[in-house]
Each structure stands twice: as structure tokens, then as C-alpha cells.
Design a protein around this motif. Structure first.
Motif, PDB file in Angstrom:
ATOM      1  N   SER A 251       0.847  -1.202   0.000  1.00  0.00           N
ATOM      2  CA  SER A 251       0.000   0.000   0.000  1.00  0.00           C
ATOM      3  C   SER A 251       0.878   1.246   0.000  1.00  0.00           C
ATOM      4  N   ARG A 252       1.943   1.211   0.787  1.00  0.00           N
ATOM      5  CA  ARG A 252       2.881   2.345   0.843  1.00  0.00           C
ATOM      6  C   ARG A 252       3.518   2.579  -0.528  1.00  0.00           C
ATOM      7  N   PHE A 253       3.859   1.492  -1.191  1.00  0.00           N
ATOM      8  CA  PHE A 253       4.430   1.587  -2.532  1.00  0.00           C
ATOM      9  C   PHE A 253       3.458   2.265  -3.498  1.00  0.00           C
ATOM     10  N   LEU A 254       2.195   1.859  -3.465  1.00  0.00           N
ATOM     11  CA  LEU A 254       1.209   2.420  -4.401  1.00  0.00           C
ATOM     12  C   LEU A 254       0.927   3.897  -4.133  1.00  0.00           C
ATOM     13  N   ILE A 255       0.953   4.293  -2.880  1.00  0.00           N
ATOM     14  CA  ILE A 255       0.789   5.715  -2.560  1.00  0.00           C
ATOM     15  C   ILE A 255       1.940   6.514  -3.173  1.00  0.00           C
ATOM     16  N   SER A 256       3.143   5.962  -3.071  1.00  0.00           N
ATOM     17  CA  SER A 256       4.312   6.606  -3.664  1.00  0.00           C
ATOM     18  C   SER A 256       4.184   6.700  -5.184  1.00  0.00           C
ATOM     19  N   VAL A 257       3.623   5.647  -5.804  1.00  0.00           N
ATOM     20  CA  VAL A 257       3.410   5.644  -7.256  1.00  0.00           C
ATOM     21  C   VAL A 257       2.451   6.765  -7.642  1.00  0.00           C
ATOM     22  N   MET A 258       1.331   6.886  -6.934  1.00  0.00           N
ATOM     23  CA  MET A 258       0.351   7.933  -7.257  1.00  0.00           C
ATOM     24  C   MET A 258       0.935   9.327  -7.094  1.00  0.00           C
ATOM     25  N   GLY A 260       4.001  10.049  -7.689  1.00  0.00           N
ATOM     26  CA  GLY A 260       5.095  10.237  -8.647  1.00  0.00           C
ATOM     27  C   GLY A 260       6.436  10.440  -7.979  1.00  0.00           C
ATOM     28  N   ASP A 261       6.599   9.892  -6.780  1.00  0.00           N
ATOM     29  CA  ASP A 261       7.846  10.085  -6.030  1.00  0.00           C
ATOM     30  C   ASP A 261       9.060   9.597  -6.817  1.00  0.00           C
ATOM     31  N   GLY A 262      10.059  10.434  -6.932  1.00  0.00           N
ATOM     32  CA  GLY A 262      11.304  10.046  -7.583  1.00  0.00           C
ATOM     33  C   GLY A 262      11.233   9.974  -9.093  1.00  0.00           C
ATOM     34  N   LEU A 263      10.106  10.404  -9.673  1.00  0.00           N
ATOM     35  CA  LEU A 263       9.946  10.368 -11.125  1.00  0.00           C
ATOM     36  C   LEU A 263       9.917  11.791 -11.678  1.00  0.00           C
ATOM     37  N   SER A 264      10.592  11.999 -12.787  1.00  0.00           N
ATOM     38  CA  SER A 264      10.523  13.297 -13.444  1.00  0.00           C
ATOM     39  C   SER A 264       9.113  13.482 -14.009  1.00  0.00           C
ATOM     40  N   LYS A 265       8.755  14.711 -14.290  1.00  0.00           N
ATOM     41  CA  LYS A 265       7.423  14.992 -14.833  1.00  0.00           C
ATOM     42  C   LYS A 265       7.193  14.243 -16.141  1.00  0.00           C
ATOM     43  N   LYS A 266       8.195  14.227 -17.003  1.00  0.00           N
ATOM     44  CA  LYS A 266       8.053  13.546 -18.295  1.00  0.00           C
ATOM     45  C   LYS A 266       7.870  12.041 -18.114  1.00  0.00           C
ATOM     46  N   VAL A 267       8.691  11.457 -17.264  1.00  0.00           N
ATOM     47  CA  VAL A 267       8.598  10.011 -17.043  1.00  0.00           C
ATOM     48  C   VAL A 267       7.259   9.656 -16.404  1.00  0.00           C
ATOM     49  N   PHE A 268       6.809  10.458 -15.446  1.00  0.00           N
ATOM     50  CA  PHE A 268       5.521  10.210 -14.791  1.00  0.00           C
ATOM     51  C   PHE A 268       4.382  10.281 -15.805  1.00  0.00           C
ATOM     52  N   ASN A 269       4.454  11.254 -16.704  1.00  0.00           N
ATOM     53  CA  ASN A 269       3.423  11.370 -17.754  1.00  0.00           C
ATOM     54  C   ASN A 269       3.458  10.182 -18.692  1.00  0.00           C
ATOM     55  N   ASP A 270       4.655   9.725 -19.045  1.00  0.00           N
ATOM     56  CA  ASP A 270       4.776   8.540 -19.909  1.00  0.00           C
ATOM     57  C   ASP A 270       4.196   7.303 -19.218  1.00  0.00           C
ATOM     58  N   MET A 271       4.485   7.189 -17.920  1.00  0.00           N
ATOM     59  CA  MET A 271       4.016   6.031 -17.158  1.00  0.00           C
ATOM     60  C   MET A 271       2.499   5.914 -17.175  1.00  0.00           C
ATOM     61  N   LYS A 272       1.809   7.032 -17.030  1.00  0.00           N
ATOM     62  CA  LYS A 272       0.346   7.009 -16.922  1.00  0.00           C
ATOM     63  C   LYS A 272      -0.372   7.230 -18.254  1.00  0.00           C
ATOM     64  N   PHE A 316      -6.713   4.970  -7.935  1.00  0.00           N
ATOM     65  CA  PHE A 316      -7.444   6.023  -8.623  1.00  0.00           C
ATOM     66  C   PHE A 316      -6.685   7.329  -8.392  1.00  0.00           C
ATOM     67  N   PRO A 317      -5.777   7.681  -9.306  1.00  0.00           N
ATOM     68  CA  PRO A 317      -4.839   8.777  -9.052  1.00  0.00           C
ATOM     69  C   PRO A 317      -5.494  10.143  -8.847  1.00  0.00           C
ATOM     70  N   LYS A 318      -6.658  10.365  -9.453  1.00  0.00           N
ATOM     71  CA  LYS A 318      -7.304  11.675  -9.314  1.00  0.00           C
ATOM     72  C   LYS A 318      -7.701  11.947  -7.867  1.00  0.00           C
ATOM     73  N   SER A 319      -8.216  10.934  -7.184  1.00  0.00           N
ATOM     74  CA  SER A 319      -8.645  11.089  -5.792  1.00  0.00           C
ATOM     75  C   SER A 319      -7.615  10.566  -4.799  1.00  0.00           C
TER      76      SER A 319
END
Length: 357
Positions: A251-258, A260-272, A316-319
Motif C-alpha cells: 500500500s505504501r508503494f502504491l501511494i508513492s506511485v500515485m 510520482g515520487d522520484g519520477l521526473s514529470k516527463k517520465v511520470f506522464n509517460d508512465m500514466k 485512482f490517481p485523481k482522488s
């Protein structure tokens, strides 16, 4: 007179605060009773449906709201809340984030040919090996089968040109692992420890089974008739399978994913961003399945299935909400729809609708 009025006012304030405190305590007691009743009813449902054990994580507003393990261990004692689960292919999103963090740090290139670091001997003579990149692997467009042992000759091969369509492949993630390990001279578990597990305090998470693992907390897997499978104890990291973790760690990992911890803006956008359509309403991004919920919202997901393992998550990344479900039985998928719709209502039903079209 002033003293009298002040005394009366203080008495009134004290009385109101006391009443509010009592009301709050009563409300909390009602909620506790309601939650206890819910858990009791759910465990009864599990018994009726032959689900030995289930780990449930609920995320709300980017924070863990509920982390609960239901069921009993083989000794018939209640399962500990820090039960260790093999989560099968829920390993893949962790591997994806390892790679994406390295890309964000400028140490790895999402679109560089992996042949610069690794080429599998089985496809060394096939020029298509030079088309393989991290982007293609994380979006399952390699052209590989899921596993090479599924082929008649047990050899790795291309079933179509890389980057031309979707086909789920564990082999692709293992190919990426070998390239990363060659480049950084560290195994995948070491890379994940540095980039994810240690920073997020995921102390119970590992790609490998070592002497530090507490076997008494491990959830054995069962078939649908209640027969226990042998425990898989991997000593070499597998990028696609067999991650060992807990509900709270994942659960902690998924919160970090939402976040975008440690991800550049471009990479985060590519990921999603969907890299390849898998079916109507669903695509694959970089390491995550993406559901289009139809109102500008999306759900990111991944499932896992091995002998005695059925796992899944939806975030659900929006919320910044999410659900994590771990089960230790072949037909544990029976709980997915029930829990998804119970906790996420219309969004849960929309996911089910996309899956069942």
C-alpha cells in the motif's frame, strides 16, 4: 455579578464540550461495532467461499485507511496483520518503478536498445533484438511469449515484431532485469532496496527469500480444494514474479506511485499514458494497466496469478484512493468484484464493466 456570569458561561461551555465529547465517543463506538460486524460477516463469507486468507488494503486521499488480514493460518490461529504474501505478477510494477526511477535520474534511457547491455543467446541471430527497449518491455510489446517454457522447444523467440502490438510477457521483464544488472553490476533486489524498499521503509518486501524471512508469517498457497502447494523460495530475483511483501508495504508503494515520487514529470506522464490499447476502455502504460473511467478519471491496475496466489490492485490517481487485494488460493479472484464495488461504487462497477465486455 461579573464573576457569576463568567462562572455560568464556563459551566455552559464545559457542559457543551462534555456533551460533544460523549457524542463523539458514542459515534466512535457505533463505528467500531459496525466495523466489527462487517469484518465478522466478511470472514463468514470467506469461509463459505473457501478463501483461506485475504489481505486487504484501502487507501483514501493518499493515506492508508485500512490494512487488514482476514482468515486463519494452517495452525488455525488468526492470521497476523503483517502476514507475508507471494504476490505473483504484482512484482512487475515494482520492477517498472525501479527502471523509471533510474530513467528519471538520468542513469537509464527509456528508448535505448537493450542490446547495448544484454542480448539473450536464443535471439542473438535475430536482428529484431535491437528493437527491444525499456518502453517496449514495460508496455508488453516485445513479441515474446509469456514464458519461453511455453514454447515446444523451450527457447525464447519473437512471435511478432517488437513494438507492433500488445502481448503480455514475463520474459520481457526478465530481459530488462538482465540488462539492468549488467549495466549497474547489482542484482535487481539491490537496486530495488536502494530506490524503493529502503526509502519507503518496506522492510518486509523482497524479490528473494533469505535467512531473514520469517517463515512463520508466510501465507502458504492452496488450490480450490484446499490442498497446499509447496512453498516457493526464490534465491535469484525474478523481475516478473514471486515478490514477497505485506499489505502495508505494498500500500505504501502504491501511494508513492500515485504521488510520482522520484519520477521526473516527463517520465511520470509517460508512465500514466497508454502506450498500447489492450481492449475497449483499457490500455497498458509503463508497468500499469490503465482503465478509462469515462469522466476524465482513470484507474491504474495490475493483477497476479500463480499456484495458490491471486492478487490485484486498483488505484485512482485523481482522488488518491486505492484498493489492494492479496489472496492465497487459486480461485481467490472471487472476492475482486465484491470488494471493488463495495469500496468504490460506480468506479468499481465501471472497471467490472470494462473487464466483462
Amino acid at each position: 455579578m461579573k464573576k457569576s456570569i463568567l462562572s455560568i458561561s464556563l459551566c455552559l461551555i464545559t457542559s457543551v464540550l462534555s456533551a460533544q465529547t460523549e457524542e463523539k465517543q458514542n459515534h466512535q463506538q457505533v463505528n467500531q461495532v459496525s466495523e466489527a460486524d462487517h469484518d465478522k460477516a466478511f470472514e463468514q463469507w470467506m469461509k463459505e467461499n473457501k478463501i483461506p486468507m485475504l489481505g486487504l488494503g484501502i487507501i483514501k486521499n493518499g493515506k492508508p485507511e485500512k490494512q487488514k488480514v482476514y482468515g486463519e493460518f494452517r495452525s488455525m490461529s488468526p492470521a497476523p496483520q503483517n502476514t507475508l504474501f507471494n504476490v505473483a505478477s504484482l512484482t512487475k510494477p515494482v520492477t517498472a518503478i525501479v527502471a523509471l526511477k533510474l530513467v528519471s535520474a538520468g542513469k537509464w534511457n527509456l528508448d535505448e536498445p537493450l542490446s547495448n547491455y544484454w542480448t539473450d543467446p536464443d535471439i542473438a541471430q535475430d536482428p529484431r533484438n535491437k528493437k527491444l527497449t525499456t518502453r517496449i518491455i514495460l508496455s508488453h510489446q516485445t513479441g515474446f511469449p509469456n514464458w519461453r517454457w511455453m514454447n515446444p522447444d523451450k527457447r525464447l523467440n519473437f512471435q511478432f515484431d517488437p513494438g507492433t502490438k500488445y502481448q503480455y510477457s514475463g520474459e520481457g521483464f526478465e530481459y530488462l532485469r538482465k540488462a539492468l544488472e549488467k549495466k549497474f553490476n547489482k542484482n535487481l533486489n539491490q537496486l530495488a532496496e536502494e530506490l524503493i524498499f529502503h526509502p519507503l521503509k518496506m522492510e518486509d518486501t523482497s524479490y528473494i527469500w533469505d535467512e531473514q524471512k520469517d517463515a512463520s508469517r508466510f501465507s502458504e498457497g492452496y488450490d480450490k480444494d484446499g490442498k497446499m502447494y509447496p512453498t516457493v523460495k526464490t534465491t535469484t530475483p525474478n523481475a516478473a514474479d514471486d515478490l514477497i511483501t505485506t499489505i502495508s508495504d505494498y500500500s505504501r508503494f502504491l501511494i508513492s506511485v500515485m504521488n510520482g515520487d522520484g519520477l521526473s514529470k516527463k517520465v511520470f506522464n509517460d508512465m500514466k499514458t497508454g502506450q498500447v490499447v489492450t481492449k475497449k476502455g483499457k490500455s497498458f502504460g509503463l508497468g500499469f494497466e490503465i482503465y478509462d473511467l469515462g469522466d476524465g478519471s482513470s484507474a491504474w491496475s495490475h493483477g497476479g496469478a500463480d499456484e495458490g496466489v491471486r492478487t490485484i490492485f486498483f488505484i485512482f490517481p485523481k482522488s488518491k484512493d486505492g484498493i489492494v487485494i492479496f489472496t492465497n488460493v487459486d480461485d481467490g479472484y472471487k472476492v475482486y468484484e465484491k470488494l471493488l464495488t463495495e469500496y468504490f461504487g460506480d468506479y468499481g462497477r465501471k472497471v467490472v464493466e470494462i473487464e466483462t465486455k
